[in-house]
Design a protein around this motif. Structure first.
Motif: not given
Length: 130
Positions: A19-22, A27-28, A101-106
């Motif tokens: 389910a979390l494969a996306p 991920s950048p 908190l931190a996050m990397c996303t496209k």
């Protein structure tokens, strides 16, 4: 009055990883696979009304304290409200004694939602294939 958001820890299963494969697509980092993105992460279930999501997070111990990296987020219910999911992430961070908190996303829509909740863009990820 809307019901309060519920956040519960879950044990990982193959279905959760699928389910979390996306998260790997968001991920950048070049060459990341789902195992790279989710490795060592803790899993939480988020519900708020009919909104439902899985949230994968990884606490990171650093010289100045602890940071909670949001490494995966996938919704399979109604549209999530930014404030509710941000509140869930903050609650998990506090529970795990993290100060940031931190996050990397496209995903541009995730960036916009986070910015509305007080997150800041602190840099850019640069990558080049060799």
């Amino acid at each position: 009055m809307a019901a309060a958001a519920q956040v519960m820890p879950l044990a990982w299963s193959a279905a959760h990883v699928a389910a979390l494969a996306p998260a790997a697509e968001a991920s950048p980092w070049p060459m990341d696979g789902v195992g790279d993105v989710l490795g060592g992460a803790l899993l939480y279930e988020f519900t708020h009304g009919r909104a439902h999501a899985l949230l994968a997070v990884r606490p990171v111990a650093l010289a100045g304290g602890r940071r909670l990296d949001v490494v995966g987020l996938v919704s399979d219910g109604e549209r999530m409200q930014g404030a509710a999911i941000d509140g869930a992430a903050v609650s998990i961070a506090r529970e795990l004694d993290c100060q940031a908190l931190a996050m990397c996303t496209k995903r541009a829509h995730v960036v916009k939602t986070c910015a509305r909740q007080g997150w800041e863009i602190t840099g850019m990820v640069m990558a080049k294939g060799i």
